[in-house]
Scaffold this motif. Sequence first.
Motif, PDB file in Angstrom:
ATOM      1  N   THR A  13       0.844  -1.200   0.000  1.00 59.07           N
ATOM      2  CA  THR A  13       0.000   0.000   0.000  1.00 59.07           C
ATOM      3  C   THR A  13       0.881   1.252   0.000  1.00 59.07           C
ATOM      4  O   THR A  13       2.111   1.181   0.166  1.00 59.07           O
ATOM      5  CB  THR A  13      -0.898   0.031   1.252  1.00 59.07           C
ATOM      6  OG1 THR A  13      -0.061   0.233   2.410  1.00 59.07           O
ATOM      7  CG2 THR A  13      -1.663  -1.288   1.398  1.00 59.07           C
ATOM      8  N   ILE A  14       0.226   2.394  -0.160  1.00 57.78           N
ATOM      9  CA  ILE A  14       0.985   3.656  -0.129  1.00 57.78           C
ATOM     10  C   ILE A  14       1.553   3.888   1.278  1.00 57.78           C
ATOM     11  O   ILE A  14       2.555   4.591   1.441  1.00 57.78           O
ATOM     12  CB  ILE A  14       0.145   4.866  -0.583  1.00 57.78           C
ATOM     13  CG1 ILE A  14      -1.073   5.078   0.310  1.00 57.78           C
ATOM     14  CG2 ILE A  14      -0.269   4.731  -2.040  1.00 57.78           C
ATOM     15  CD1 ILE A  14      -1.821   6.384   0.004  1.00 57.78           C
ATOM     16  N   TYR A  15       0.924   3.270   2.282  1.00 58.92           N
ATOM     17  CA  TYR A  15       1.439   3.408   3.648  1.00 58.92           C
ATOM     18  C   TYR A  15       2.770   2.672   3.782  1.00 58.92           C
ATOM     19  O   TYR A  15       3.693   3.148   4.468  1.00 58.92           O
ATOM     20  CB  TYR A  15       0.411   2.862   4.659  1.00 58.92           C
ATOM     21  CG  TYR A  15      -0.905   3.572   4.591  1.00 58.92           C
ATOM     22  CD1 TYR A  15      -1.066   4.836   5.171  1.00 58.92           C
ATOM     23  CD2 TYR A  15      -1.990   3.003   3.929  1.00 58.92           C
ATOM     24  CE1 TYR A  15      -2.271   5.519   5.101  1.00 58.92           C
ATOM     25  CE2 TYR A  15      -3.198   3.665   3.851  1.00 58.92           C
ATOM     26  CZ  TYR A  15      -3.333   4.924   4.431  1.00 58.92           C
ATOM     27  OH  TYR A  15      -4.526   5.590   4.348  1.00 58.92           O
ATOM     28  N   LEU A  41       3.106   9.066  -7.231  1.00 64.54           N
ATOM     29  CA  LEU A  41       2.633   7.957  -8.059  1.00 64.54           C
ATOM     30  C   LEU A  41       1.787   8.445  -9.230  1.00 64.54           C
ATOM     31  O   LEU A  41       1.756   7.835 -10.301  1.00 64.54           O
ATOM     32  CB  LEU A  41       1.832   6.961  -7.213  1.00 64.54           C
ATOM     33  CG  LEU A  41       2.650   6.130  -6.211  1.00 64.54           C
ATOM     34  CD1 LEU A  41       1.728   5.351  -5.277  1.00 64.54           C
ATOM     35  CD2 LEU A  41       3.585   5.159  -6.943  1.00 64.54           C
ATOM     36  N   ASN A  42       1.078   9.546  -9.010  1.00 67.23           N
ATOM     37  CA  ASN A  42       0.251  10.135 -10.068  1.00 67.23           C
ATOM     38  C   ASN A  42       1.034  11.139 -10.912  1.00 67.23           C
ATOM     39  O   ASN A  42       0.441  11.845 -11.741  1.00 67.23           O
ATOM     40  CB  ASN A  42      -0.982  10.818  -9.460  1.00 67.23           C
ATOM     41  CG  ASN A  42      -1.989   9.808  -8.939  1.00 67.23           C
ATOM     42  OD1 ASN A  42      -2.351   8.863  -9.633  1.00 67.23           O
ATOM     43  ND2 ASN A  42      -2.429   9.996  -7.695  1.00 67.23           N
ATOM     44  N   THR A  75      12.070   8.344  -7.480  1.00 60.24           N
ATOM     45  CA  THR A  75      12.389   7.424  -6.376  1.00 60.24           C
ATOM     46  C   THR A  75      11.151   6.643  -5.944  1.00 60.24           C
ATOM     47  O   THR A  75      11.194   5.419  -5.750  1.00 60.24           O
ATOM     48  CB  THR A  75      12.959   8.208  -5.171  1.00 60.24           C
ATOM     49  OG1 THR A  75      14.144   8.894  -5.570  1.00 60.24           O
ATOM     50  CG2 THR A  75      13.261   7.268  -4.004  1.00 60.24           C
ATOM     51  N   VAL A  76      10.036   7.358  -5.774  1.00 61.35           N
ATOM     52  CA  VAL A  76       8.783   6.714  -5.342  1.00 61.35           C
ATOM     53  C   VAL A  76       8.321   5.692  -6.371  1.00 61.35           C
ATOM     54  O   VAL A  76       7.959   4.558  -6.033  1.00 61.35           O
ATOM     55  CB  VAL A  76       7.690   7.773  -5.094  1.00 61.35           C
ATOM     56  CG1 VAL A  76       6.329   7.105  -4.889  1.00 61.35           C
ATOM     57  CG2 VAL A  76       8.044   8.642  -3.896  1.00 61.35           C
ATOM     58  N   TYR A 113       3.960  -2.711  -6.037  1.00 60.35           N
ATOM     59  CA  TYR A 113       2.763  -1.933  -5.693  1.00 60.35           C
ATOM     60  C   TYR A 113       1.784  -1.915  -6.859  1.00 60.35           C
ATOM     61  O   TYR A 113       2.165  -1.756  -8.024  1.00 60.35           O
ATOM     62  CB  TYR A 113       3.157  -0.493  -5.336  1.00 60.35           C
ATOM     63  CG  TYR A 113       1.977   0.449  -5.221  1.00 60.35           C
ATOM     64  CD1 TYR A 113       1.192   0.471  -4.078  1.00 60.35           C
ATOM     65  CD2 TYR A 113       1.644   1.302  -6.281  1.00 60.35           C
ATOM     66  CE1 TYR A 113       0.104   1.320  -3.981  1.00 60.35           C
ATOM     67  CE2 TYR A 113       0.567   2.163  -6.184  1.00 60.35           C
ATOM     68  CZ  TYR A 113      -0.212   2.168  -5.035  1.00 60.35           C
ATOM     69  OH  TYR A 113      -1.284   3.013  -4.942  1.00 60.35           O
ATOM     70  N   ARG A 114       0.491  -2.105  -6.542  1.00 65.07           N
ATOM     71  CA  ARG A 114      -0.579  -2.002  -7.546  1.00 65.07           C
ATOM     72  C   ARG A 114      -1.539  -0.899  -7.134  1.00 65.07           C
ATOM     73  O   ARG A 114      -2.024  -0.876  -6.000  1.00 65.07           O
ATOM     74  CB  ARG A 114      -1.355  -3.325  -7.668  1.00 65.07           C
ATOM     75  CG  ARG A 114      -0.531  -4.467  -8.216  1.00 65.07           C
ATOM     76  CD  ARG A 114      -1.409  -5.676  -8.487  1.00 65.07           C
ATOM     77  NE  ARG A 114      -2.080  -6.157  -7.288  1.00 65.07           N
ATOM     78  CZ  ARG A 114      -3.011  -7.117  -7.278  1.00 65.07           C
ATOM     79  NH1 ARG A 114      -3.369  -7.686  -8.402  1.00 65.07           N
ATOM     80  NH2 ARG A 114      -3.550  -7.512  -6.137  1.00 65.07           N
ATOM     81  N   HIS A 115      -1.841  -0.014  -8.095  1.00 67.33           N
ATOM     82  CA  HIS A 115      -2.782   1.069  -7.809  1.00 67.33           C
ATOM     83  C   HIS A 115      -4.177   0.488  -7.578  1.00 67.33           C
ATOM     84  O   HIS A 115      -4.639  -0.353  -8.351  1.00 67.33           O
ATOM     85  CB  HIS A 115      -2.832   2.041  -8.989  1.00 67.33           C
ATOM     86  CG  HIS A 115      -3.810   3.168  -8.801  1.00 67.33           C
ATOM     87  ND1 HIS A 115      -3.693   4.070  -7.784  1.00 67.33           N
ATOM     88  CD2 HIS A 115      -4.927   3.504  -9.506  1.00 67.33           C
ATOM     89  CE1 HIS A 115      -4.695   4.946  -7.866  1.00 67.33           C
ATOM     90  NE2 HIS A 115      -5.446   4.617  -8.901  1.00 67.33           N
TER      91      HIS A 115
END
Length: 354
Positions: A8-10, A27-28, A40-41, A50-52
Amino acid sequence: MNIKKDITIYDLAQKLNLSTSTISRALNDNPIINKRTRKTVQETARELGYRHNTFASNLRKQKTNTIGVIVHELNSNFITSVLAGIEKVTTAAGYDLIIAHSSENHEKEVANALNFFHKRVDGVLASLSFTTHNLDHFTPFGERGVPVVFFDRVEENHDSTHVIIDNHKCGYQATKHLIEQGCKRIVLVTASLQRNVYEQRHSGYMDALRDNGIPYNKHLVLIKDLSEQCGIDAAMEIMHMDPMPDGAFITNDFTAAVCMHTLKENGLNIPGDIAVVGFNNDAIGKIVHPKLSTINYPGTDMGEVAARNLIGYLNGASELHQTKTIIVRSELIVRESSLRAESPVAVPATTGVL
């Protein structure tokens, strides 16, 4: 087997010691975040898998970016071409498709519609089954402002937008062509007259007979399921009629091809003994011998037109039900299976909006 939990983004925020809002913006690819941090992110997100979460994002927006398509079957060249037209338009507009088929069953169509409703699709495109007897299962969409556009098999008395061809005119032209070739005893092989497409082709057939002084004979109308077996059965019935028909209008090309093959196997000449016209302009019509005269039914065009209208409603370009009936162009294509006399290659049918 160990199944990894979703990242997750967390998790990304903790690993990179950044706020979740910064992670989300990076991410966006939001330019408010500096380029180096964004890179980097995004690289870390890829490394960790990671999956959106599109579903959660869409729920927040009250939009799923999905369109439900209900068709009566999938094993059909026509339906395949319609779906290709729909996919072309919806993909360009940023929508995903969920496709369901009713297998010509009203109850399954009802279940498909309910499933789409619970999946919160943004709009629905639908072609009705043979046995559909009301449209109550589409009412909840209208109550929630979800547009529904019907195509091909529709209920024309219903207050809805539908995309069709002029089936009456096509039926008239096919029958009139056979009459012009000298046919006087024309058999019609078609499907349930409860559906608009077959009822109107039948109506066109009747009117062409009447206008040319040929009495209508109900025994020359064979109501079947337009399957492969139907083509065989129709051929056997035709051969046992006395007198035998000298023309056949069969409202499906595959069925027409099977019927012709069976007639030929039993020693009949086409078009000498019986002239044949099909419907749909499927690829099989160009392969069989003799090549099959047919009505060109542009499935890709129909899919594109239906999808464009639905997208128009979703984008606010037009009001729901502002345009009730849209007629897609179709035409008679004359080939060897019906050609006994000199005849034009194609006769345009209607195009336009009612």
